[in-house]
Enzyme design. Sequence first.
Site, mmCIF file in Angstrom:
data_model
loop_
_atom_site.group_PDB
_atom_site.id
_atom_site.type_symbol
_atom_site.label_atom_id
_atom_site.label_comp_id
_atom_site.label_asym_id
_atom_site.label_seq_id
_atom_site.Cartn_x
_atom_site.Cartn_y
_atom_site.Cartn_z
ATOM 1 N N GLN A 62 -5.156 -1.647 9.419
ATOM 2 C CA GLN A 62 -4.996 -2.774 8.958
ATOM 3 C C GLN A 62 -5.462 -3.865 9.772
ATOM 4 O OE1 GLN A 62 -3.621 -3.263 5.539
ATOM 5 N NE2 GLN A 62 -3.822 -5.411 5.763
ATOM 6 N N LYS A 78 0.715 -1.250 -0.023
ATOM 7 C CA LYS A 78 0.071 0.107 -0.068
ATOM 8 C C LYS A 78 1.037 1.132 -0.111
ATOM 9 C CE LYS A 78 -3.878 -2.695 2.098
ATOM 10 N NZ LYS A 78 -4.694 -2.873 3.104
ATOM 11 N N ASP A 92 -11.180 2.179 3.269
ATOM 12 C CA ASP A 92 -11.261 0.768 2.812
ATOM 13 C C ASP A 92 -12.891 0.270 2.716
ATOM 14 O OD1 ASP A 92 -9.232 -1.183 3.526
ATOM 15 O OD2 ASP A 92 -9.102 -0.663 5.590
HETATM 16 N N1 GUN Z 1 -6.691 -7.375 5.932
HETATM 17 C C1 GUN Z 1 -6.848 -7.921 4.860
HETATM 18 N N2 GUN Z 1 -7.331 -7.344 4.169
HETATM 19 C C2 GUN Z 1 -7.555 -6.067 4.483
HETATM 20 C C3 GUN Z 1 -8.104 -5.069 3.801
HETATM 21 O O1 GUN Z 1 -8.546 -4.832 2.790
HETATM 22 N N3 GUN Z 1 -8.132 -3.853 4.471
HETATM 23 C C4 GUN Z 1 -7.499 -3.929 5.825
HETATM 24 N N4 GUN Z 1 -7.446 -2.730 6.512
HETATM 25 N N5 GUN Z 1 -7.192 -4.742 6.470
HETATM 26 C C5 GUN Z 1 -7.021 -6.122 5.723
#
Ligand code: GUN
Length: 290
Positions: free
Chosen positions: A97, A53, A120
């Site tokens: 996350q 990211k 998200d």
């Molecule tokens: N953990 C696994 N996939 C995701 C996601 O798309 N966003 C976040 N914040 N955590 C995750």
Amino acid sequence: MGAILDGKKIANEIQSEVAHRVKLLKEAHKRVPHLAIILIGDDGPSHSYVSGKTKACQAVGFDYTLLQFAATISEKKLCKHIEQLNEDGDIDGFIVQLPLPQHISVEHITALIDSKKDVDGFTNHNFGSIVSDHPLLLPATPFGIMELIHRYHIETKGKNCVVVGASRIVGAPMSLMLMEQGQATVTVCQEFTQDLKGHTLQADILIVAVGKPGLITADMVKPGAVVIDVGTTRVADPSKKSGFKLTGDVDFDQVLPLASFITPVPGGVGPLTIASLILNTLKAYDRQHA
Ligand code: GUN
């Protein structure tokens, strides 16, 4: 033989489009979108997703801030950081996350996030907007999959779509998007659904998001189906430098010859989740600074 749905290629296309927009913002001497990421603890996959990211932010020219905390952080302290990010006029969007340590409630934390900055698409407000005439910030992984389907000109209207896995992050919003934006006929299954094979064999488009390698075998797939594999499980592989390989839920080698299209793991859905996060951050920026 199935064609590969190249998520990496589509993610690169999306990121190039966003990078172009950022270039225009810079030329107009405007500030660029700013994403913050909260990362808690030492979970290996989370660190690798977050690294993807931050790299994507660099690639498109966004500002980003990474806030890292030990797994022992209290829920109260984490809430304070979220409130600060909600208030911070320089932050356009942020994510926490997942997974979180056991002592922290995901539901409680998510409810605190200002939906305008929820890139998200996890908050109830954004989740609910999937079924409104004015979708807001859509959940990143299913949003990326819809974009993949769309950019490969795969028809969803009136098709039988079967989603295996009903998580709040992927399966549940995916089924709503296929129903609402895709105008598809949607069946949602669980890993333990009775006669899972009977359902998956009906699928024109099969989307699997369980996290169980080998769950979907060739005898469970209708010839000509589109198969989208969201699973990313680390499986030991001594031949790799890291000691593991990422493995999806679908037996790729077996299913490839019968599918019309199939996503690989890695290089399928993963990069699209990141591209959607980037798109959502730009959207959040535009909404707050229009
Ligand atoms: N953990 C696994 N996939 C995701 C996601 O798309 N966003 C976040 N914040 N955590 C995750």
